[in-house]
Design a protein around this motif. Sequence first.
Motif, PDB file in Angstrom:
ATOM      1  N   PRO A 141      -3.518  13.364 -70.843  1.00  0.00           N
ATOM      2  CA  PRO A 141      -2.487  12.682 -71.644  1.00  0.00           C
ATOM      3  C   PRO A 141      -1.570  13.631 -72.401  1.00  0.00           C
ATOM      4  O   PRO A 141      -0.412  13.306 -72.661  1.00  0.00           O
ATOM      5  CB  PRO A 141      -3.305  11.818 -72.622  1.00  0.00           C
ATOM      6  N   PHE A 142      -2.079  14.824 -72.736  1.00  0.00           N
ATOM      7  CA  PHE A 142      -1.230  15.775 -73.470  1.00  0.00           C
ATOM      8  C   PHE A 142      -0.159  16.382 -72.564  1.00  0.00           C
ATOM      9  O   PHE A 142       0.795  16.990 -73.037  1.00  0.00           O
ATOM     10  CB  PHE A 142      -2.076  16.900 -74.081  1.00  0.00           C
ATOM     11  N   LYS A 143      -0.356  16.228 -71.253  1.00  0.00           N
ATOM     12  CA  LYS A 143       0.625  16.755 -70.312  1.00  0.00           C
ATOM     13  C   LYS A 143       1.454  15.621 -69.694  1.00  0.00           C
ATOM     14  O   LYS A 143       2.661  15.753 -69.494  1.00  0.00           O
ATOM     15  CB  LYS A 143      -0.125  17.531 -69.217  1.00  0.00           C
ATOM     16  N   LYS A 203      -6.999  22.073 -63.591  1.00  0.00           N
ATOM     17  CA  LYS A 203      -6.860  21.173 -62.447  1.00  0.00           C
ATOM     18  C   LYS A 203      -6.369  19.798 -62.890  1.00  0.00           C
ATOM     19  O   LYS A 203      -5.516  19.196 -62.242  1.00  0.00           O
ATOM     20  CB  LYS A 203      -8.214  21.059 -61.742  1.00  0.00           C
ATOM     21  N   VAL A 204      -6.908  19.312 -64.011  1.00  0.00           N
ATOM     22  CA  VAL A 204      -6.484  17.991 -64.501  1.00  0.00           C
ATOM     23  C   VAL A 204      -4.999  18.037 -64.880  1.00  0.00           C
ATOM     24  O   VAL A 204      -4.229  17.125 -64.563  1.00  0.00           O
ATOM     25  CB  VAL A 204      -7.339  17.570 -65.722  1.00  0.00           C
ATOM     26  N   ILE A 205      -4.613  19.127 -65.520  1.00  0.00           N
ATOM     27  CA  ILE A 205      -3.226  19.237 -65.994  1.00  0.00           C
ATOM     28  C   ILE A 205      -2.240  19.325 -64.832  1.00  0.00           C
ATOM     29  O   ILE A 205      -1.116  18.848 -64.924  1.00  0.00           O
ATOM     30  CB  ILE A 205      -3.099  20.460 -66.939  1.00  0.00           C
ATOM     31  N   PRO A 233      -0.680  21.722 -73.709  1.00  0.00           N
ATOM     32  CA  PRO A 233      -1.631  20.597 -73.724  1.00  0.00           C
ATOM     33  C   PRO A 233      -3.024  20.977 -74.210  1.00  0.00           C
ATOM     34  O   PRO A 233      -3.657  20.206 -74.936  1.00  0.00           O
ATOM     35  CB  PRO A 233      -1.657  20.142 -72.256  1.00  0.00           C
ATOM     36  N   GLN A 234      -3.495  22.169 -73.845  1.00  0.00           N
ATOM     37  CA  GLN A 234      -4.855  22.536 -74.251  1.00  0.00           C
ATOM     38  C   GLN A 234      -4.944  22.824 -75.752  1.00  0.00           C
ATOM     39  O   GLN A 234      -5.944  22.523 -76.381  1.00  0.00           O
ATOM     40  CB  GLN A 234      -5.343  23.739 -73.431  1.00  0.00           C
ATOM     41  N   LEU A 235      -3.852  23.367 -76.305  1.00  0.00           N
ATOM     42  CA  LEU A 235      -3.843  23.583 -77.759  1.00  0.00           C
ATOM     43  C   LEU A 235      -3.785  22.249 -78.498  1.00  0.00           C
ATOM     44  O   LEU A 235      -4.423  22.073 -79.534  1.00  0.00           O
ATOM     45  CB  LEU A 235      -2.629  24.419 -78.160  1.00  0.00           C
ATOM     46  N   ALA A 236      -3.010  21.303 -77.935  1.00  0.00           N
ATOM     47  CA  ALA A 236      -2.943  19.970 -78.553  1.00  0.00           C
ATOM     48  C   ALA A 236      -4.321  19.315 -78.519  1.00  0.00           C
ATOM     49  O   ALA A 236      -4.761  18.677 -79.480  1.00  0.00           O
ATOM     50  CB  ALA A 236      -1.909  19.116 -77.811  1.00  0.00           C
ATOM     51  N   CYS A 237      -5.020  19.510 -77.415  1.00  0.00           N
ATOM     52  CA  CYS A 237      -6.359  18.942 -77.268  1.00  0.00           C
ATOM     53  C   CYS A 237      -7.323  19.586 -78.271  1.00  0.00           C
ATOM     54  O   CYS A 237      -8.172  18.918 -78.864  1.00  0.00           O
ATOM     55  CB  CYS A 237      -6.834  19.181 -75.841  1.00  0.00           C
ATOM     56  N   GLN A 238      -7.145  20.886 -78.460  1.00  0.00           N
ATOM     57  CA  GLN A 238      -7.997  21.596 -79.426  1.00  0.00           C
ATOM     58  C   GLN A 238      -7.752  21.052 -80.837  1.00  0.00           C
ATOM     59  O   GLN A 238      -8.678  20.833 -81.608  1.00  0.00           O
ATOM     60  CB  GLN A 238      -7.645  23.078 -79.368  1.00  0.00           C
ATOM     61  N   ALA A 280     -11.068  28.193 -77.118  1.00  0.00           N
ATOM     62  CA  ALA A 280      -9.992  27.264 -76.773  1.00  0.00           C
ATOM     63  C   ALA A 280     -10.523  26.276 -75.741  1.00  0.00           C
ATOM     64  O   ALA A 280     -11.446  26.587 -74.994  1.00  0.00           O
ATOM     65  CB  ALA A 280      -8.809  28.034 -76.207  1.00  0.00           C
ATOM     66  N   VAL A 281      -9.927  25.086 -75.719  1.00  0.00           N
ATOM     67  CA  VAL A 281     -10.382  24.078 -74.759  1.00  0.00           C
ATOM     68  C   VAL A 281      -9.920  24.481 -73.363  1.00  0.00           C
ATOM     69  O   VAL A 281      -8.737  24.682 -73.120  1.00  0.00           O
ATOM     70  CB  VAL A 281      -9.807  22.685 -75.117  1.00  0.00           C
ATOM     71  N   ALA A 282     -10.875  24.621 -72.469  1.00  0.00           N
ATOM     72  CA  ALA A 282     -10.535  25.018 -71.101  1.00  0.00           C
ATOM     73  C   ALA A 282     -11.120  24.056 -70.081  1.00  0.00           C
ATOM     74  O   ALA A 282     -10.781  24.130 -68.900  1.00  0.00           O
ATOM     75  CB  ALA A 282     -11.053  26.429 -70.815  1.00  0.00           C
ATOM     76  N   HIS A 283     -12.000  23.151 -70.544  1.00  0.00           N
ATOM     77  CA  HIS A 283     -12.691  22.274 -69.600  1.00  0.00           C
ATOM     78  C   HIS A 283     -13.079  20.983 -70.325  1.00  0.00           C
ATOM     79  O   HIS A 283     -13.600  21.042 -71.450  1.00  0.00           O
ATOM     80  CB  HIS A 283     -13.951  22.999 -69.101  1.00  0.00           C
ATOM     81  N   PRO A 284     -12.861  19.824 -69.712  1.00  0.00           N
ATOM     82  CA  PRO A 284     -13.261  18.569 -70.367  1.00  0.00           C
ATOM     83  C   PRO A 284     -14.752  18.549 -70.733  1.00  0.00           C
ATOM     84  O   PRO A 284     -15.138  18.013 -71.771  1.00  0.00           O
ATOM     85  CB  PRO A 284     -12.926  17.507 -69.317  1.00  0.00           C
ATOM     86  N   ASN A 285     -15.584  19.156 -69.895  1.00  0.00           N
ATOM     87  CA  ASN A 285     -17.015  19.154 -70.203  1.00  0.00           C
ATOM     88  C   ASN A 285     -17.355  20.109 -71.348  1.00  0.00           C
ATOM     89  O   ASN A 285     -18.326  19.916 -72.065  1.00  0.00           O
ATOM     90  CB  ASN A 285     -17.835  19.497 -68.954  1.00  0.00           C
ATOM     91  N   PHE A 300     -15.892  12.004 -75.826  1.00  0.00           N
ATOM     92  CA  PHE A 300     -15.129  12.269 -74.598  1.00  0.00           C
ATOM     93  C   PHE A 300     -13.774  12.874 -74.946  1.00  0.00           C
ATOM     94  O   PHE A 300     -13.143  12.471 -75.930  1.00  0.00           O
ATOM     95  CB  PHE A 300     -14.891  10.960 -73.829  1.00  0.00           C
ATOM     96  N   PRO A 301     -13.281  13.797 -74.129  1.00  0.00           N
ATOM     97  CA  PRO A 301     -11.899  14.256 -74.320  1.00  0.00           C
ATOM     98  C   PRO A 301     -10.945  13.117 -73.936  1.00  0.00           C
ATOM     99  O   PRO A 301     -11.315  12.224 -73.164  1.00  0.00           O
ATOM    100  CB  PRO A 301     -11.790  15.429 -73.339  1.00  0.00           C
ATOM    101  N   PRO A 302      -9.733  13.129 -74.473  1.00  0.00           N
ATOM    102  CA  PRO A 302      -8.804  12.022 -74.219  1.00  0.00           C
ATOM    103  C   PRO A 302      -8.581  11.721 -72.733  1.00  0.00           C
ATOM    104  O   PRO A 302      -8.418  10.566 -72.353  1.00  0.00           O
ATOM    105  CB  PRO A 302      -7.513  12.494 -74.880  1.00  0.00           C
ATOM    106  N   CYS A 303      -8.591  12.759 -71.882  1.00  0.00           N
ATOM    107  CA  CYS A 303      -8.359  12.513 -70.451  1.00  0.00           C
ATOM    108  C   CYS A 303      -9.451  11.626 -69.865  1.00  0.00           C
ATOM    109  O   CYS A 303      -9.191  10.813 -68.967  1.00  0.00           O
ATOM    110  CB  CYS A 303      -8.287  13.832 -69.688  1.00  0.00           C
ATOM    111  N   MET A 304     -10.672  11.773 -70.351  1.00  0.00           N
ATOM    112  CA  MET A 304     -11.777  10.978 -69.823  1.00  0.00           C
ATOM    113  C   MET A 304     -11.895   9.656 -70.570  1.00  0.00           C
ATOM    114  O   MET A 304     -12.212   8.635 -69.976  1.00  0.00           O
ATOM    115  CB  MET A 304     -13.097  11.760 -69.931  1.00  0.00           C
TER     116      MET A 304
HETATM  117 FE1  SF4 Z   1      -8.789  16.764 -70.905  1.00  0.00          FE
HETATM  118 FE2  SF4 Z   1      -8.327  19.369 -70.947  1.00  0.00          FE
HETATM  119 FE3  SF4 Z   1      -6.307  17.612 -71.259  1.00  0.00          FE
HETATM  120 FE4  SF4 Z   1      -8.126  17.958 -73.164  1.00  0.00          FE
HETATM  121  S1  SF4 Z   1      -6.644  19.501 -72.405  1.00  0.00           S
HETATM  122  S2  SF4 Z   1      -7.354  16.025 -72.424  1.00  0.00           S
HETATM  123  S3  SF4 Z   1      -9.973  18.313 -71.986  1.00  0.00           S
HETATM  124  S4  SF4 Z   1      -7.556  17.932 -69.423  1.00  0.00           S
END
Ligand code: SF4
Length: 528
Positions: free
Chosen positions: A407-409, A395-397, A442-447, A462-467, A311-315
């Motif tokens: 969480p990265f945001k 949308k999450v960000i 945030p997306q680069l940190a997630c990557q 690049a990470v663009a979607h939690p799924n 799971f990505p950190p947000c989920m």
């Molecule tokens: Fe979730 Fe996207 Fe944030 Fe990663 S960058 S934690 S996938 S919203």
Amino acid sequence: MDFKSSSGGGVSPWQSAQQRHLRRNSVPVGGSTGADTLQMYLAPPTGQISLEQFDALAVERLQVLRAFERADQCGKQKYSGEWSSFILAELKRQKLTTYLRLLDPRPDTSVDLIAEACRRDHVSHFILRLAYCRTDELRGWFITHELELFRMRFMAQKSGDSVVYNFLADNGINIVKVSDDERHQLWEELRAATARLGGALLDVTTFYTVPFWACVELVRGRRVLVRAGRAYLPGRDLAVVAANRLRAHLQRCLAVARRVLPSVESDTRLRAVLNDFDKQYTGRQYGVESGTTGGASVTPADLDQLSVQSFPPCMRQLHDRLRSTHKLLHGGRMQYGLFLKAIGLSLQDAVTFWRQEFTQVMDTDKFNKQYLYNIRHNYGQEGKRTSYTPHTCGKVITSGANDAGCPFKHSDRDHLVKLMQKFGISSQDVASVADIAGQGQPQLACQKFWQLRHGCEFPAGAVAHPNQFYEESRKQRTGAVSKHAGLDTSKYTRASLGGRKSTSGADGTVWDDTLTTEDMDEALSSAV
Ligand code: SF4
């Protein structure tokens, strides 16, 4: 710099060159011509185009410009071999073959295909001008990535190619090839001015002269030799000269487009397409088909293990919170519930899962009355019966309330550090992730988080979607290849698209979704 003025009265050389170029590149939106592969975008396209085509062409170009943005975000050095390879791989991955043809021309590509690619490039450029003229920030973003696209196309041409000569001449840039004799005479000075080329390369480089004002930043940076008002530059720097001309042209045209935008948007069909276009998600639409784990379904019993592994950190933080407090606020339920649906949790299993958790802090009757409806609603079984798609990173960000968020945001550094350590990132690596998040990426940190957890590069750009995060993780951990294979091949249906042709309205209204010649002329000419 104003390239327009050069003579006092009559038609200037620049104006007549422009007129020649306009004649040569007048491209109808619905048909192809033998247009040059390089474009200064002087003449707007004419003709008819359907709203769906209008939208699809615009989204296609947005995907291309975002590939350039991703290359910048991933730290690739602009115009290097690595940068070009990254962009071509991105275009290939997203099946943007039109632009692949333009950026990586093959000798066996037919003239018709090139002409069609040029047509799409031309029309889409003018549409995006309208969408990106609103603010300084949008204009800056558009110009930056348009120039990168332009320079890459320019670099793909051979410097001795007639396309390059014609293009520069048509745009009033008078280039002269430096003869071998002159090159020999000036060898020492050329070597000093272009030391970055290295001695060996200098021997085989063709030099040209251009008016010094056409490459002021090269002059300012002392990167070219200037003699008698002309700059001596290596063939590859002609791209800088041409890009300067395009930059000046785009700055002027975007300012004009901004002024006339209100009249363009008085057409509600165009307004629906252009509004918030920059926020358009251009990746795959997850959750449209069932399950992303290679067609396998997911059960509630799998979730604890999957959350740790993939799971990505947000989920994952929502899953952990639900498991420990047995409750989530509305935003968190939506974000997490739609994510679970898209990874393959069936409606029946979703009801079982949420009921098991919630009934630890409330009775079943309250759960049925207050929460069951929302779960069924997400699956399109209540209300408007729309099967909702999971939230994108964008949308999450931009959420961040009622338990939703990234969480990265939305986490402060201390909290993020603790979270990363809890999620298995070593103390040495945590700082690098937190640093990237702290820089507003945030997306680069997630990557980076994904790469640290999986020990390899994130394979999908690049990470663009939690799924997408989840799907790439499952592929990496299990070797399973999803039927989607991580490709951004979504059908770009825009909820905002208005005016479909239909005669089924209750009042018998016929909605016209075809833009006429006049509509197109008016809208696209406004973008000039
Ligand atoms: Fe979730 Fe996207 Fe944030 Fe990663 S960058 S934690 S996938 S919203």
